[in-house]
Write a protein that holds these residues in place. Structure first.
Motif, mmCIF file in Angstrom:
data_model
loop_
_atom_site.group_PDB
_atom_site.id
_atom_site.type_symbol
_atom_site.label_atom_id
_atom_site.label_comp_id
_atom_site.label_asym_id
_atom_site.label_seq_id
_atom_site.Cartn_x
_atom_site.Cartn_y
_atom_site.Cartn_z
ATOM 1 N N ALA A 77 0.828 -1.205 0.000
ATOM 2 C CA ALA A 77 0.000 0.000 0.000
ATOM 3 C C ALA A 77 0.864 1.257 0.000
ATOM 4 N N ASP A 78 1.947 1.245 0.784
ATOM 5 C CA ASP A 78 2.841 2.408 0.835
ATOM 6 C C ASP A 78 3.451 2.688 -0.532
ATOM 7 N N ASN A 79 3.948 1.621 -1.157
ATOM 8 C CA ASN A 79 4.578 1.794 -2.461
ATOM 9 C C ASN A 79 3.600 2.310 -3.492
ATOM 10 N N GLU A 80 2.371 1.817 -3.380
ATOM 11 C CA GLU A 80 1.363 2.178 -4.358
ATOM 12 C C GLU A 80 1.107 3.677 -4.372
ATOM 13 N N THR A 81 1.068 4.270 -3.198
ATOM 14 C CA THR A 81 0.767 5.690 -3.156
ATOM 15 C C THR A 81 1.919 6.541 -3.693
ATOM 16 N N LYS A 82 3.113 5.947 -3.757
ATOM 17 C CA LYS A 82 4.253 6.727 -4.235
ATOM 18 C C LYS A 82 4.301 6.873 -5.756
ATOM 19 N N ALA A 83 3.778 5.853 -6.472
ATOM 20 C CA ALA A 83 3.898 5.886 -7.915
ATOM 21 C C ALA A 83 3.046 7.010 -8.501
ATOM 22 N N ALA A 84 3.711 8.040 -9.041
ATOM 23 C CA ALA A 84 2.976 9.161 -9.596
ATOM 24 C C ALA A 84 2.482 8.791 -10.989
ATOM 25 N N PRO A 85 1.207 9.077 -11.294
ATOM 26 C CA PRO A 85 0.684 8.703 -12.601
ATOM 27 C C PRO A 85 1.250 9.596 -13.708
ATOM 28 N N VAL A 86 1.507 8.973 -14.840
ATOM 29 C CA VAL A 86 1.957 9.740 -16.000
ATOM 30 C C VAL A 86 0.709 10.136 -16.784
ATOM 31 N N THR A 87 0.580 11.418 -17.107
ATOM 32 C CA THR A 87 -0.614 11.881 -17.818
ATOM 33 C C THR A 87 -0.240 12.329 -19.231
ATOM 34 N N PRO A 88 -1.218 12.409 -20.141
ATOM 35 C CA PRO A 88 -0.934 12.900 -21.484
ATOM 36 C C PRO A 88 -0.254 14.274 -21.458
ATOM 37 N N ALA A 89 -0.701 15.142 -20.531
ATOM 38 C CA ALA A 89 -0.118 16.489 -20.483
ATOM 39 C C ALA A 89 1.378 16.434 -20.144
ATOM 40 N N LEU A 90 1.723 15.561 -19.191
ATOM 41 C CA LEU A 90 3.135 15.425 -18.826
ATOM 42 C C LEU A 90 3.961 14.914 -19.999
ATOM 43 N N ILE A 91 3.379 13.977 -20.724
ATOM 44 C CA ILE A 91 4.090 13.411 -21.870
ATOM 45 C C ILE A 91 4.317 14.470 -22.945
ATOM 46 N N MET A 92 3.274 15.244 -23.215
ATOM 47 C CA MET A 92 3.427 16.296 -24.237
ATOM 48 C C MET A 92 4.500 17.291 -23.836
ATOM 49 N N GLU A 93 4.484 17.634 -22.572
ATOM 50 C CA GLU A 93 5.487 18.565 -22.063
ATOM 51 C C GLU A 93 6.897 18.014 -22.292
ATOM 52 N N ALA A 94 7.069 16.717 -21.970
ATOM 53 C CA ALA A 94 8.389 16.102 -22.114
ATOM 54 C C ALA A 94 8.802 16.041 -23.578
ATOM 55 N N VAL A 95 7.842 15.741 -24.457
ATOM 56 C CA VAL A 95 8.186 15.622 -25.882
ATOM 57 C C VAL A 95 8.557 16.992 -26.463
ATOM 58 N N VAL A 96 7.756 18.003 -26.161
ATOM 59 C CA VAL A 96 8.080 19.306 -26.768
ATOM 60 C C VAL A 96 9.421 19.820 -26.262
ATOM 61 N N GLY A 156 -6.178 10.942 -29.849
ATOM 62 C CA GLY A 156 -6.432 11.807 -31.000
ATOM 63 C C GLY A 156 -6.958 13.168 -30.561
ATOM 64 N N ARG A 157 -7.860 13.149 -29.587
ATOM 65 C CA ARG A 157 -8.410 14.413 -29.094
ATOM 66 C C ARG A 157 -7.350 15.262 -28.405
ATOM 67 N N GLU A 158 -6.493 14.610 -27.607
ATOM 68 C CA GLU A 158 -5.414 15.350 -26.932
ATOM 69 C C GLU A 158 -4.534 16.076 -27.944
ATOM 70 N N LEU A 159 -4.383 15.471 -29.114
ATOM 71 C CA LEU A 159 -3.477 16.027 -30.100
ATOM 72 C C LEU A 159 -4.206 16.816 -31.174
ATOM 73 N N GLY A 160 -5.172 17.595 -30.758
ATOM 74 C CA GLY A 160 -5.833 18.516 -31.666
ATOM 75 C C GLY A 160 -6.796 17.858 -32.629
ATOM 76 N N GLY A 161 -7.429 16.750 -32.207
ATOM 77 C CA GLY A 161 -8.485 16.164 -33.026
ATOM 78 C C GLY A 161 -8.007 15.286 -34.169
ATOM 79 N N ARG A 162 -6.969 14.502 -33.906
ATOM 80 C CA ARG A 162 -6.550 13.503 -34.922
ATOM 81 C C ARG A 162 -7.452 12.267 -34.822
ATOM 82 N N SER A 163 -7.596 11.555 -35.933
ATOM 83 C CA SER A 163 -8.471 10.376 -35.922
ATOM 84 C C SER A 163 -7.781 9.210 -35.222
ATOM 85 N N PRO A 164 -8.591 8.293 -34.661
ATOM 86 C CA PRO A 164 -8.015 7.112 -34.028
ATOM 87 C C PRO A 164 -7.131 6.323 -34.994
#
Ligand code: ADP
Ligand code: MG
Length: 449
Positions: A342-361, A403-411
């Motif tokens: 349980a302790d370990n579980e609370t430590k793992a921070a979720p990766v979100t699309p916004a974080l990924i975009m930030e890292a890529v740009v 697709g939506r995160e990236l400005g409405g690209r199709s699946p």
């Protein structure tokens, strides 16, 4: 010999815990095909299927894995990844060698998912009875059978139990996830092989489709599946379906498909009550077999409530720990082991699309607007595809959401990008390095550690 056995046991327990800690796509891609090789002098060797997986785990998951192993063994552990292709995908059925060539590419059923290994209680009794009815009288009881409910509650288990029983009755069964159906269709369209696609999906006696929420927002696949459905249904072929929600709650699904999904029987699986959780643990202990006292099972059943997958992971972990330290497994000890999880579980921070975009740009030196916009130069296009690939790898987002995160690209665009990068990453070392670096940045362990 004892040493090898214990490396396998430790790793099995570690996987139980890692399965709880990393998200499902990540687990499937990077951890599912690994095995414990040896453990000596604090060095733990893990077998992985190829360099690609070795490099990924090395760069992104090493610290998490070492933490889990250290927690399990109560000794400082250094992990080492070794390429060893003998490892088989665990879900692959033993029937594989005997099935006709024409069927060989079908995803196979996990032989463990049977009706006899499924424990019933008030939370799943109806779904179980309906599934059994369908397996015993296919095409003539409920058609389609639609089972819905939350993650880890036994939907895939029931669906495959229908499949396993029907295969034993010599039926031609096709089990497929809705995602695979979608990808198959897209590929067939790209390669002008829609006739073969039709033949594959419409010639079976029984079609089992897992996780149809994936069809949401995929217009072309939804329409196509509607026709597959009709053709099979008209011919009295059995169809069974699972979903994370009832048909009426699946957004963006063709209306006529939705109403078909409600034609037969719609039934749900719910979170199991304490008695059922305990019965599942007892069944598991008997099956392995594991010598474990009733109070310890009760304690696990009390602490882990939501999800049967987590319940099993916790049991594995507790048992592995007791075997390692060769102590009596008391409820107090089990409680301590579970608390660590349980302790370990609370430590793992979720990766979100916004974080990924930030890292890529920042890696490509672009702006978020570039990613979402219409610029088509090679660098921007690549950055966009890498973003799609990473969101798919690192999160549970569907193709449509990406697709939506990236400005409405199709699946379809997202799916194409994902497949392209998945293959380029194997062939272009510079791209692979770049993606690893981005991924590494996403998995930096927080200072709270
Ligand atoms: P879902 O598809 O609903 O996410 P799964 O069918 O994959 O869940 O179940 C997760 C795990 O829990 C599997 O290992 C499965 O065998 C086990 N499981 C789920 N329900 C039961 C049950 N009623 N009895 C025994 N095992 C179960
Ligand atoms: Mg499932």
């Amino acid at each position: 010999m004892t040493e090898i056995r214990s490396a396998q046991q430790i790793w099995k327990a570690a996987l139980g815990e890692l399965q709880i800690q990393v998200n499902a796509p990540n687990y499937r891609t990077w951890l599912a095909n690994t095995a414990g090789l040896s453990y000596q002098d604090g060095q733990f060797a893990v077998a992985v299927p190829n360099t690609f997986v070795a490099e990924y785990l090395e760069k992104n998951q090493r610290s998490l894995i070492e933490r889990v192993l250290t927690g399990l063994t109560r000794h400082e552990v250094r992990v080492q990844f070794r390429i060893d292709s003998y490892q088989q995908y665990p879900a692959r059925s033993i029937r594989e060698k005997n099935i006709p060539a024409q069927q060989a590419s079908f995803p196979l059923l996990n032989p463990k998912y049977t009706f006899s290994s499924f424990v019933t209680g008030s939370s799943n009794q109806l779904a179980h009875a309906a599934a059994l009815g369908v397996a015993q009288n296919p095409g003539h009881s409920y058609n389609p059978l639609f089972i819905y409910g939350g993650a880890g509650l036994g939907k895939t288990h029931l669906l495959q139990a229908i499949g396993n029983m029907s295969v034993a009755n010599n039926m031609n069964v096709l089990y497929v996830s809705a995602e695979k159906y979608t990808n198959d269709l897209m590929q067939a369209i790209r390669e002008n092989k829609t006739e073969a696609f039709r033949n594959k999906y419409r010639s079976v006696d029984m079609l089992l489709v897992d996780d149809v929420q994936f069809f949401s927002g995929k217009k072309q696949t939804g329409e196509n599946f509607f026709h597959t459905f009709n053709e099979l249904h008209d011919a009295n072929r059995q169809i069974a379906i699972t979903c994370d929600r009832p048909p009426r709650s699946i957004a963006l699904l063709p209306e006529r498909l939705r109403s078909r999904l409600e034609w037969g029987l719609v039934t749900d699986v719910q979170a199991p009550d304490f008695e059922t959780r305990l019965a599942i643990l007892q069944a598991r202990a008997k099956q392995e077999p594991i010598d474990i006292s009733e109070d310890v099972l009760e304690l696990i059943a009390l602490q882990i409530q939501q999800n049967i997958r987590a319940l099993e992971g916790s049991l594995n972990r507790v048992v592995a720990y007791a075997r390692l330290v060769r102590t009596m497994l008391t409820p107090a000890l089990a409680a301590q082991v579970l608390k660590d999880i349980a302790d370990n579980e609370t430590k793992a921070a979720p990766v979100t699309p916004a974080l990924i975009m930030e890292a890529v740009v920042s890696s490509f030196q672009l702006t978020p607007a570039d990613l979402k916009g219409r610029k088509r130069d090679a660098e921007t296009a690549l950055a966009r595809q890498v973003t799609m690939y990473l969101i798919r790898q690192e999160t549970e987002c569907s193709l449509a959401e990406i697709g939506r995160e990236l400005g409405g690209r199709s699946p379809a665009t997202v799916s194409y990008a994902y497949q392209k990068i998945s293959s380029d990453i194997n062939n272009i070392p510079s791209l692979r390095r770049k993606i690893f670096e981005i991924q590494q940045g996403l998995h930096v362990v927080s200072p709270a550690d």
